[in-house]
Structures are given as C-alpha cells and as structure tokens.
Design a protein around this motif. Structure first.
Motif, PDB file in Angstrom:
ATOM      1  N   LYS A 119       0.829  -1.204   0.000  1.00 23.10           N
ATOM      2  CA  LYS A 119       0.000   0.000   0.000  1.00 23.10           C
ATOM      3  C   LYS A 119       0.864   1.254   0.000  1.00 23.10           C
ATOM      4  CE  LYS A 119      -3.743   0.399  -0.079  1.00 23.10           C
ATOM      5  NZ  LYS A 119      -4.601   0.650  -1.264  1.00 23.10           N
ATOM      6  N   GLN A 120       1.954   1.246   0.766  1.00 21.29           N
ATOM      7  CA  GLN A 120       2.856   2.394   0.762  1.00 21.29           C
ATOM      8  C   GLN A 120       3.438   2.625  -0.631  1.00 21.29           C
ATOM      9  OE1 GLN A 120       5.480   1.083   3.949  1.00 21.29           O
ATOM     10  NE2 GLN A 120       4.789   2.773   5.265  1.00 21.29           N
ATOM     11  N   LEU A 121       3.798   1.537  -1.296  1.00 25.52           N
ATOM     12  CA  LEU A 121       4.337   1.666  -2.653  1.00 25.52           C
ATOM     13  C   LEU A 121       3.263   2.152  -3.626  1.00 25.52           C
ATOM     14  CD1 LEU A 121       6.650  -1.461  -3.022  1.00 25.52           C
ATOM     15  CD2 LEU A 121       7.244   0.874  -2.352  1.00 25.52           C
ATOM     16  N   GLU A 122       2.027   1.682  -3.458  1.00 25.43           N
ATOM     17  CA  GLU A 122       0.927   2.153  -4.304  1.00 25.43           C
ATOM     18  C   GLU A 122       0.715   3.650  -4.132  1.00 25.43           C
ATOM     19  OE1 GLU A 122      -2.390  -1.120  -5.372  1.00 25.43           O
ATOM     20  OE2 GLU A 122      -2.388  -0.482  -3.274  1.00 25.43           O
ATOM     21  N   GLU A 124      14.547   6.700   5.980  1.00 28.51           N
ATOM     22  CA  GLU A 124      15.248   7.980   6.062  1.00 28.51           C
ATOM     23  C   GLU A 124      15.530   8.534   4.669  1.00 28.51           C
ATOM     24  OE1 GLU A 124      18.680   7.443   8.512  1.00 28.51           O
ATOM     25  OE2 GLU A 124      17.513   7.057  10.331  1.00 28.51           O
ATOM     26  N   LEU A 125      14.466   8.592   3.867  1.00 27.43           N
ATOM     27  CA  LEU A 125      14.562   9.060   2.491  1.00 27.43           C
ATOM     28  C   LEU A 125      13.630  10.244   2.275  1.00 27.43           C
ATOM     29  CD1 LEU A 125      14.367   5.678   0.522  1.00 27.43           C
ATOM     30  CD2 LEU A 125      16.411   7.082   0.838  1.00 27.43           C
ATOM     31  N   ASN A 126      14.031  11.123   1.380  1.00 32.10           N
ATOM     32  CA  ASN A 126      13.125  12.131   0.835  1.00 32.10           C
ATOM     33  C   ASN A 126      12.946  11.789  -0.639  1.00 32.10           C
ATOM     34  OD1 ASN A 126      12.725  13.810   3.130  1.00 32.10           O
ATOM     35  ND2 ASN A 126      14.801  14.610   2.859  1.00 32.10           N
ATOM     36  N   LEU A 127      11.736  11.379  -1.002  1.00 32.77           N
ATOM     37  CA  LEU A 127      11.475  10.894  -2.352  1.00 32.77           C
ATOM     38  C   LEU A 127      10.967  11.984  -3.282  1.00 32.77           C
ATOM     39  CD1 LEU A 127       9.747   7.545  -1.333  1.00 32.77           C
ATOM     40  CD2 LEU A 127      12.110   7.867  -2.101  1.00 32.77           C
ATOM     41  N   PHE A 128      10.535  13.105  -2.719  1.00 35.67           N
ATOM     42  CA  PHE A 128       9.961  14.178  -3.518  1.00 35.67           C
ATOM     43  C   PHE A 128      10.564  15.530  -3.137  1.00 35.67           C
ATOM     44  CE2 PHE A 128       6.750  10.865  -3.329  1.00 35.67           C
ATOM     45  CZ  PHE A 128       6.286  10.792  -4.642  1.00 35.67           C
ATOM     46  N   ASP A 129      10.617  16.413  -4.126  1.00 37.27           N
ATOM     47  CA  ASP A 129      10.869  17.833  -3.867  1.00 37.27           C
ATOM     48  C   ASP A 129       9.518  18.520  -3.825  1.00 37.27           C
ATOM     49  OD1 ASP A 129      13.627  17.534  -3.880  1.00 37.27           O
ATOM     50  OD2 ASP A 129      13.761  17.813  -6.053  1.00 37.27           O
ATOM     51  N   ALA A 134      14.761   6.721  -8.784  1.00 38.81           N
ATOM     52  CA  ALA A 134      15.437   5.428  -8.699  1.00 38.81           C
ATOM     53  C   ALA A 134      14.497   4.351  -8.172  1.00 38.81           C
ATOM     54  CB  ALA A 134      16.667   5.544  -7.801  1.00 38.81           C
ATOM     55  N   LEU A 135      13.568   4.736  -7.311  1.00 39.66           N
ATOM     56  CA  LEU A 135      12.636   3.772  -6.726  1.00 39.66           C
ATOM     57  C   LEU A 135      11.443   3.490  -7.630  1.00 39.66           C
ATOM     58  CD1 LEU A 135      11.571   2.088  -4.307  1.00 39.66           C
ATOM     59  CD2 LEU A 135      10.574   4.214  -3.407  1.00 39.66           C
TER      60      LEU A 135
END
Length: 293
Positions: free
Chosen positions: A6-9, A46-51, A65-66
């Motif tokens: 669900k998190q990936l969705e 501990e990631l920031n996936l978006f600006d 990358a993900l």
C-alpha cells in the motif's frame, strides 16, 4: 519486510499525479491515509522521495530510482492477486497496439483469445507507437504490439511478423496511369503522411532515405483513415501499410503506385518490460498472435 504494498501504491500514485489529494482519490482512500503511508515509507528508510513545490510533489533523484522497481513489484503483486482470485491459469490482460495493428489485426486476435479463454478480462488500447511504448515502460500495459524495433534498456523487443508499406493515390491522380515512379516524381508529389511518433511514419522516413528533406509533406495526420480520405479527396499521394489498403484497392477508390527502388519492408514486434512478470495471459496472447495474424 519493512514496507507495505500500500505504501508503494501511494508512492506511485503521488508520483503520477504530483499531488497527495489526487493520489488518494485514485486509490479510494482518505488524504490523511495517503499522507501517512507516504510519510511512513520515507521515515522508515530515512529518504526524501519528492521535492515539494507548493502543492506539487516532484520526484527527486531518489524517488526516480525507486519508481520503476516499485512499479514492477506492484505489477507482479497484482498479477498474483488476480491469479488467487480467479484460480485460473489465465487472468486479466492489458494489451496496447499501434493504430495499424490495432485497427486491422488486433480485433481478430482478441476475438480468438476471448474464445479460447471466455472468462478472461482483456483491455485493448490503440494509440501510436510512441504512446504504446511509454505505457509499457510505465507498467500501464502488459504487452505492446508495435511497428518498429526498439533499442530501449528497460524493454524487450521480440519479432512477430513481416509487413510492407505501399504508396498509393486516387484513381484520377496523374500518377495513377504512370508506371514506375522516379525519385524526382516522389519529390514533386504532395504527400499525405502519418504523424511523427507513429511506426508507419518511421518506416516511411526510412524508405525515403536520401530524399526525405526534399519531399513536400503537405499533411501529417494522426489516423490511417484520415490519410486515406485525404488521398481519395485528391490532396496528394500517401503511404501506409498494405494491410490498411486491401479494401480500398478492391473497391477501386485508391490505386497502388509502383516504386520498386525504395525499401518498403518492415517488421512488427511485441514489446514487454524486462522487469514485468510474463503471465500465462501474456504468453497465451503471443501464441494467439502468431497463429491468428
């Protein structure tokens, strides 16, 4: 496992819409639930996936990358879910086809496929080559049927069958009574052609190697039938797959032109994402294509 599907969705939906609220609507969950899922994924690793730019969330380098790997994993999970739900060997199938293939071959193949697998849900998307390639790359389609070979690192391109383009004109066009056309006559003609991004246009450009910059491309149209109607109306001469012209030649509303010194041959291909599971549905579809077309 320290993340959920669900998190990936949610991550993929936000990446697509660049907005949490719209992603939540797509997934039929609350905005709060979507925000919590995305925040939990980022905090856990501990990631920031978006600006974040105002209300827009734009994928950054880590998010990009993900994205493809997450899409591949979700696609496989959905295939598994369909198999578990149906308990059938062949499940749902999303097929994309270019306009020539979709309008002149794919419907017959689809009929054969559905007859063989009456309980299967199948969707057929018909667009130009560029659009089909993009949707296969983004895991929005299980398989694509296109009119040219690709050199893309994420996709497999598999030969399907041969095809041939042919130049044509209206019966009252001056070229209709001409024998073999010379390059000079091709240059002097007004051409009605498919749009850039289509497999037919790519094959036409290749066939006209050496004189392409000198051609008078009077009209560029997005649909095969539009090209045929424009040529019938006397606006110029055209070039399409022989598959699309059989009935018009039989009726006499269009006539073929002879240009033997140009290479009109091309091939049709299946395209599949290298990271997407090749389900029984996909393999059965490929088999039907090889036997039906």
């Amino acid at each position: 496992m320290h993340f959920t599907l669900k998190q990936l969705e949610v991550f993929l939906a936000v990446a697509s819409h660049e907005n949490v609220s719209q992603a939540a609507q797509e997934l039929a969950i609350s905005q709060s639930a979507a925000s919590t899922a995305l925040k939990g994924l980022e905090q856990r690793f501990e990631l920031n996936l978006f600006d974040r730019r105002g209300k827009r969330l734009l994928l950054n380098e880590q998010g990009q990358a993900l994205q493809l790997r997450a899409a591949a994993l979700i696609s496989q999970a959905r295939d598994l879910e369909l198999t578990l739900k149906s308990r059938a060997e062949v499940g749902a199938l999303k097929v994309g086809a270019t306009l020539t293939i979709g309008n002149y071959l794919a419907i017959g193949i689809l009929a054969s496929f559905m007859k063989q697998h009456p309980g299967t849900r199948a969707e057929l998307t018909v667009e130009n080559t560029e659009a089909i390639v993009t949707k296969v790359r983004k895991f929005k389609l299980d398989i694509g049927l296109i009119e040219c070979e690709l050199q893309e690192p994420d996709l497999d391109s598999i030969f399907w069958r041969d095809d041939e383009l042919i130049a044509f004109c209206a019966p009252d066009h001056p070229f209709a009574s001409t024998g073999e056309l010379s390059d000079q006559q091709l240059i002097e003609a007004a051409w009605i052609v498919r749009e850039p991004g289509s497999g037919t246009r790519q094959a036409f450009d290749r066939a006209m190697s050496g004189i392409l910059p000198d051609l008078n491309l009077r009209l560029e149209l997005q649909h095969t039938e539009g090209v045929k109607r424009a040529v019938e109306a006397g606006l110029g001469i055209g070039c399409l797959s022989r598959l699309t012209l059989i009935e018009a030649f039989s009726r006499g509303t269009l006539v073929p032109l002879t240009v033997p010194h140009r290479n009109w041959h091309r091939k049709f291909y299946f395209i599949l994402h290298k990271q997407k599971h090749r389900s029984a549905s996909v393999m059965s579809w490929i088999e039907n294509c090889r036997h039906t077309a």
